[in-house]
Design an enzyme around this catalytic site. Structure first.
Site, PDB file in Angstrom:
ATOM      1  N   SER A   1       8.080  25.727  88.245  1.00 27.83           N
ATOM      2  CA  SER A   1       8.120  24.730  89.316  1.00 27.83           C
ATOM      3  C   SER A   1       8.753  23.480  88.705  1.00 27.83           C
ATOM      4  O   SER A   1       8.093  22.671  88.055  1.00 27.83           O
ATOM      5  CB  SER A   1       6.717  24.436  89.844  1.00 27.83           C
ATOM      6  OG  SER A   1       5.851  24.052  88.804  1.00 27.83           O
TER       7      SER A   1
ATOM      8  N   GLU B   1      -2.429  25.649  90.523  1.00 25.28           N
ATOM      9  CA  GLU B   1      -3.357  25.711  89.387  1.00 25.28           C
ATOM     10  C   GLU B   1      -4.757  25.242  89.768  1.00 25.28           C
ATOM     11  O   GLU B   1      -4.921  24.143  90.308  1.00 25.28           O
ATOM     12  CB  GLU B   1      -2.827  24.832  88.240  1.00 25.28           C
ATOM     13  CG  GLU B   1      -1.473  25.307  87.740  1.00 25.28           C
ATOM     14  CD  GLU B   1      -0.803  24.345  86.771  1.00 25.28           C
ATOM     15  OE1 GLU B   1      -1.504  23.547  86.126  1.00 25.28           O
ATOM     16  OE2 GLU B   1       0.436  24.395  86.666  1.00 25.28           O
TER      17      GLU B   1
ATOM     18  N   ASP C   1       3.464  14.633  88.185  1.00 24.40           N
ATOM     19  CA  ASP C   1       4.212  15.535  87.288  1.00 24.40           C
ATOM     20  C   ASP C   1       5.671  15.542  87.745  1.00 24.40           C
ATOM     21  O   ASP C   1       6.501  14.794  87.226  1.00 24.40           O
ATOM     22  CB  ASP C   1       3.573  16.926  87.320  1.00 24.40           C
ATOM     23  CG  ASP C   1       4.419  18.007  86.661  1.00 24.40           C
ATOM     24  OD1 ASP C   1       5.354  17.668  85.919  1.00 24.40           O
ATOM     25  OD2 ASP C   1       4.161  19.216  86.889  1.00 24.40           O
TER      26      ASP C   1
ATOM     27  N   LYS D   1      -3.095  19.801  78.991  1.00 24.12           N
ATOM     28  CA  LYS D   1      -3.068  20.911  79.934  1.00 24.12           C
ATOM     29  C   LYS D   1      -2.232  22.005  79.301  1.00 24.12           C
ATOM     30  O   LYS D   1      -1.023  21.862  79.124  1.00 24.12           O
ATOM     31  CB  LYS D   1      -2.434  20.432  81.252  1.00 24.12           C
ATOM     32  CG  LYS D   1      -2.391  21.501  82.317  1.00 24.12           C
ATOM     33  CD  LYS D   1      -1.933  20.922  83.643  1.00 24.12           C
ATOM     34  CE  LYS D   1      -0.510  21.313  83.942  1.00 24.12           C
ATOM     35  NZ  LYS D   1      -0.180  21.320  85.378  1.00 24.12           N
TER      36      LYS D   1
ATOM     37  N   HIS E   1       1.970  21.717  78.549  1.00 23.29           N
ATOM     38  CA  HIS E   1       2.840  22.854  78.270  1.00 23.29           C
ATOM     39  C   HIS E   1       3.773  23.082  79.469  1.00 23.29           C
ATOM     40  O   HIS E   1       3.734  22.321  80.439  1.00 23.29           O
ATOM     41  CB  HIS E   1       1.975  24.112  78.070  1.00 23.29           C
ATOM     42  CG  HIS E   1       1.220  24.493  79.330  1.00 23.29           C
ATOM     43  ND1 HIS E   1       0.585  25.698  79.497  1.00 23.29           N
ATOM     44  CD2 HIS E   1       1.008  23.816  80.503  1.00 23.29           C
ATOM     45  CE1 HIS E   1       0.023  25.757  80.674  1.00 23.29           C
ATOM     46  NE2 HIS E   1       0.257  24.637  81.312  1.00 23.29           N
ATOM     47  N   ARG E   2       4.573  24.155  79.413  1.00 22.53           N
ATOM     48  CA  ARG E   2       5.289  24.635  80.601  1.00 22.53           C
ATOM     49  C   ARG E   2       4.803  26.052  80.884  1.00 22.53           C
ATOM     50  O   ARG E   2       4.242  26.723  80.024  1.00 22.53           O
ATOM     51  CB  ARG E   2       6.818  24.662  80.384  1.00 22.53           C
ATOM     52  CG  ARG E   2       7.490  23.355  80.095  1.00 22.53           C
ATOM     53  CD  ARG E   2       7.247  22.265  81.118  1.00 22.53           C
ATOM     54  NE  ARG E   2       7.582  22.558  82.486  1.00 22.53           N
ATOM     55  CZ  ARG E   2       8.514  21.950  83.218  1.00 22.53           C
ATOM     56  NH1 ARG E   2       9.249  20.994  82.658  1.00 22.53           N
ATOM     57  NH2 ARG E   2       8.713  22.251  84.491  1.00 22.53           N
ATOM     58  N   SER E   3       5.074  26.516  82.104  1.00 17.94           N
ATOM     59  CA  SER E   3       4.587  27.862  82.437  1.00 17.94           C
ATOM     60  C   SER E   3       5.284  28.936  81.593  1.00 17.94           C
ATOM     61  O   SER E   3       4.720  29.994  81.336  1.00 17.94           O
ATOM     62  CB  SER E   3       4.721  28.131  83.930  1.00 17.94           C
ATOM     63  OG  SER E   3       6.021  27.847  84.366  1.00 17.94           O
TER      64      SER E   3
ATOM     65  N   HIS F   1       3.312  30.659  89.950  1.00 17.20           N
ATOM     66  CA  HIS F   1       2.895  31.206  88.648  1.00 17.20           C
ATOM     67  C   HIS F   1       2.175  32.544  88.762  1.00 17.20           C
ATOM     68  O   HIS F   1       1.719  33.085  87.759  1.00 17.20           O
ATOM     69  CB  HIS F   1       1.970  30.225  87.921  1.00 17.20           C
ATOM     70  CG  HIS F   1       2.651  28.967  87.484  1.00 17.20           C
ATOM     71  ND1 HIS F   1       1.980  27.881  86.996  1.00 17.20           N
ATOM     72  CD2 HIS F   1       3.969  28.621  87.462  1.00 17.20           C
ATOM     73  CE1 HIS F   1       2.843  26.924  86.689  1.00 17.20           C
ATOM     74  NE2 HIS F   1       4.058  27.348  86.976  1.00 17.20           N
TER      75      HIS F   1
ATOM     76  N   GLU G   1       0.109  31.409  83.139  1.00 22.09           N
ATOM     77  CA  GLU G   1      -0.553  30.465  82.230  1.00 22.09           C
ATOM     78  C   GLU G   1      -1.899  30.984  81.735  1.00 22.09           C
ATOM     79  O   GLU G   1      -2.743  30.223  81.274  1.00 22.09           O
ATOM     80  CB  GLU G   1      -0.674  29.108  82.910  1.00 22.09           C
ATOM     81  CG  GLU G   1       0.702  28.550  83.284  1.00 22.09           C
ATOM     82  CD  GLU G   1       0.697  27.097  83.691  1.00 22.09           C
ATOM     83  OE1 GLU G   1      -0.378  26.574  84.022  1.00 22.09           O
ATOM     84  OE2 GLU G   1       1.777  26.497  83.689  1.00 22.09           O
TER      85      GLU G   1
ATOM     86  N   GLU H   1      -3.074  16.946  90.942  1.00 20.71           N
ATOM     87  CA  GLU H   1      -1.705  16.711  90.460  1.00 20.71           C
ATOM     88  C   GLU H   1      -0.711  17.034  91.576  1.00 20.71           C
ATOM     89  O   GLU H   1      -0.888  18.009  92.307  1.00 20.71           O
ATOM     90  CB  GLU H   1      -1.485  17.628  89.238  1.00 20.71           C
ATOM     91  CG  GLU H   1      -0.133  17.502  88.569  1.00 20.71           C
ATOM     92  CD  GLU H   1      -0.033  18.470  87.373  1.00 20.71           C
ATOM     93  OE1 GLU H   1      -1.054  18.711  86.696  1.00 20.71           O
ATOM     94  OE2 GLU H   1       1.053  19.013  87.144  1.00 20.71           O
TER      95      GLU H   1
ATOM     96  N   LYS I   1       5.589  16.075  79.819  1.00 16.38           N
ATOM     97  CA  LYS I   1       6.219  17.294  79.333  1.00 16.38           C
ATOM     98  C   LYS I   1       7.504  16.893  78.620  1.00 16.38           C
ATOM     99  O   LYS I   1       8.478  16.491  79.277  1.00 16.38           O
ATOM    100  CB  LYS I   1       6.586  18.195  80.520  1.00 16.38           C
ATOM    101  CG  LYS I   1       5.406  18.743  81.317  1.00 16.38           C
ATOM    102  CD  LYS I   1       5.930  19.302  82.638  1.00 16.38           C
ATOM    103  CE  LYS I   1       4.927  20.171  83.352  1.00 16.38           C
ATOM    104  NZ  LYS I   1       5.371  20.450  84.747  1.00 16.38           N
TER     105      LYS I   1
ATOM    106  N   ASP J   1      -3.667  21.459  90.407  1.00 20.08           N
ATOM    107  CA  ASP J   1      -2.253  21.086  90.470  1.00 20.08           C
ATOM    108  C   ASP J   1      -1.673  21.769  91.703  1.00 20.08           C
ATOM    109  O   ASP J   1      -1.501  22.991  91.739  1.00 20.08           O
ATOM    110  CB  ASP J   1      -1.495  21.527  89.206  1.00 20.08           C
ATOM    111  CG  ASP J   1      -0.009  21.149  89.283  1.00 20.08           C
ATOM    112  OD1 ASP J   1       0.377  20.449  90.250  1.00 20.08           O
ATOM    113  OD2 ASP J   1       0.760  21.540  88.379  1.00 20.08           O
TER     114      ASP J   1
HETATM  115  C1  2PG Z   1       3.162  22.233  86.118  1.00 19.51           C
HETATM  116  C2  2PG Z   1       3.681  23.161  85.040  1.00 19.51           C
HETATM  117  C3  2PG Z   1       2.769  23.453  83.911  1.00 19.51           C
HETATM  118  P1  2PG Z   1       5.848  24.537  85.298  1.00 19.51           P
HETATM  119  O1  2PG Z   1       3.602  22.297  87.272  1.00 19.51           O
HETATM  120  O2  2PG Z   1       2.375  21.361  85.820  1.00 19.51           O
HETATM  121  O3  2PG Z   1       1.519  23.928  84.274  1.00 19.51           O
HETATM  122  O4  2PG Z   1       4.269  24.296  85.566  1.00 19.51           O
HETATM  123  O5  2PG Z   1       6.034  24.561  83.823  1.00 19.51           O
HETATM  124  O6  2PG Z   1       6.169  25.835  85.983  1.00 19.51           O
HETATM  125  O7  2PG Z   1       6.557  23.373  85.916  1.00 19.51           O
HETATM  126 MG    MG Z   2       2.500  20.295  87.739  1.00 19.50          MG
END
Ligand code: 2PG
Ligand code: MG
Length: 422
Positions: A42, A164, A314, A390, A367-369, A155, A205, A284, A339, A242
């Protein structure tokens, strides 16, 4: 002082099995360190650019050979002989070399891999832990884990609207105690999901991804697991969400509650209902990245309703100082998800965190997914005194690696270790 002798890029794979960039730096005295960059699903449209080879059919257009070549041919030559301790100069040179606002030329993936590898190598050269190298003697506080224990949205292969469903231990005495609390809740959740004949396979995740439809079902499962573990929901362990609402947004409307799109007022009321009914302490991305009016309205709405919920940006801020600055002025959130690959260098990441802290924002290192065995963000969280991290569930090694690193950091800090409070 050690100088950069060579930088080597290579294509490796992330936790989703997709190609990603690794950079390795070697100093003139023979030391080396490497870093692997993660990748999101995402993705905010204001994030720095992730360079993939659009015309490589062999890898379904997902390979990163151009980014790797940028490291080997351009970055390596430019940074040759730089002092390894000069992180700011290294990052500034990368930024100037790229010359675009979104890192379109070199790719944020190639730049970040080099930036982080440089930081790791500097800590190697000083023979001290990464978190100490980066954070100095004041880096003594472990972050609270925000553990994503049920996966939905993009995810997971289920119909949960929210991406999430997380738990956060409240006021644990130590980080290891925080992890133990999460462990218990997860084990009980697994038993509970099993008892309903639902699948306990995990999503991207590491959280379970049962075939549930309604957000409330997922929350109820977690609530029961918290209770079954002997904890008081909200007091010992709270629930955090999230929404990743970019993915649920169309023409000013949101499909958070169900696949049906509803207006902003109804969406706000839905969030209020959820926070009234359940011990939800953090949300989030409740609204999409450029729908700032709704974010603003939501903060006021929460205040009117006496809610102290943590509201995290985010995709809203994308670890970008300019966007965060605007957001602070507009008072549209009270926390930022950090991130490093959303912005592309370590220096810029550190600057965003500093700005957030100066303005009373909580910082959550994330982190990232699509992630890897690289544990850099664990050290980053401690180094920057961030209150939360996270990094998924207690499953899948790329997630657990970060928690294990934090356990080691806590051990290294010994009696001086503290844990964050929010
Ligand atoms: C988020 C992230 C991490 P993604 O949305 O917060 O959990 O997901 O890395 O897919 O953006
Ligand atoms: Mg997010």
């Amino acid at each position: 002082m050690a100088k950069i002798k060579n930088i080597k890029g290579r294509q490796v794979f992330d936790s989703r099995g997709n190609p990603t960039v690794e950079a390795e730096i070697i100093t003139d005295d023979g030391r080396y360190a490497s870093a692997i960059v993660p990748s999101g699903a995402s993705i905010g449209s204001h994030e720095a650019f992730e360079l993939r080879d659009k015309k490589n059919k062999k890898y379904l257009n997902k390979s990163v050979f151009t980014a790797v070549e940028n490291i080997n041919e351009i970055i390596s030559k430019k940074l040759n002989n730089f002092h390894i301790f000069d992180q700011k100069k290294i990052d500034k040179t990368l930024i100037d070399l790229d010359g675009t606002t979104k890192k379109n030329k070199l790719g944020a993936n190639s730049m970040l891999a080099v930036s982080i590898a440089a930081c790791k190598l500097a800590s190697n050269c000083r023979n001290i832990s990464l978190f100490k190298h980066l954070g100095g003697t004041v880096a003594k506080r472990l972050p609270l884990p925000l553990m994503n224990i049920i996966n939905g949205g993009v995810h997971a292969n289920n119909s949960l609207r929210i991406q999430e469903f997380m738990i956060r231990p409240e006021k644990p005495k130590t980080f290891s105690e925080a992890i133990r609390m999460c462990f218990l809740v997860i084990q009980n959740l697994k038993t509970l999901i099993n008892s309903k004949n639902l699948s306990t396979t995990v999503g991207d995740e590491g959280g379970f991804a049962p075939a549930l439809k309604k957000n409330e079902e997922a929350i109820e499962f977690i609530l029961k697991s918290i209770e079954k573990s002997g904890f008081k929901p909200g007091k010992d362990v709270s629930i955090c969400l999230d929404v990743a609402s970019n993915e649920l947004y169309k023409n000013g409307k949101y499909s958070v509650k169900s696949p049906k799109f509803e207006d902003v007022e109804k969406t706000m009321n839905y969030y209020l209902d959820l926070t009234n009914k359940y011990p939800i302490q953090s949300i989030e991305d409740p609204f999409s990245e450029d729908d700032w009016g709704s974010w603003d309205g939501f903060m006021k709405f929460l205040k009117e309703n006496n809610k102290k919920t943590q509201i995290v940006g985010d995709d809203l801020f994308v670890t970008n100082k300019n966007r965060l600055n605007k957001g602070i002025k507009a008072r549209i959130a009270n926390a930022i998800l950090v991130k490093p690959n959303q912005i592309g260098t370590l220096t810029e990441t550190m600057d965003v965190i500093e700005l957030a802290h100066k303005n009373g924002y909580e910082t959550i290192i994330s982190h990232r997914s699509g992630d890897s065995e690289d544990t850099f963000i664990a050290d980053l969280a401690v180094a920057t005194n961030s209150s939360q991290i996270k990094t998924g569930s207690l499953a899948r090694s790329e997630r657990v690696a970060k928690y294990n690193r934090l356990l080691r950091i806590e051990e290294e800090l010994g009696n001086s270790a503290k844990i964050a409070k929010v």
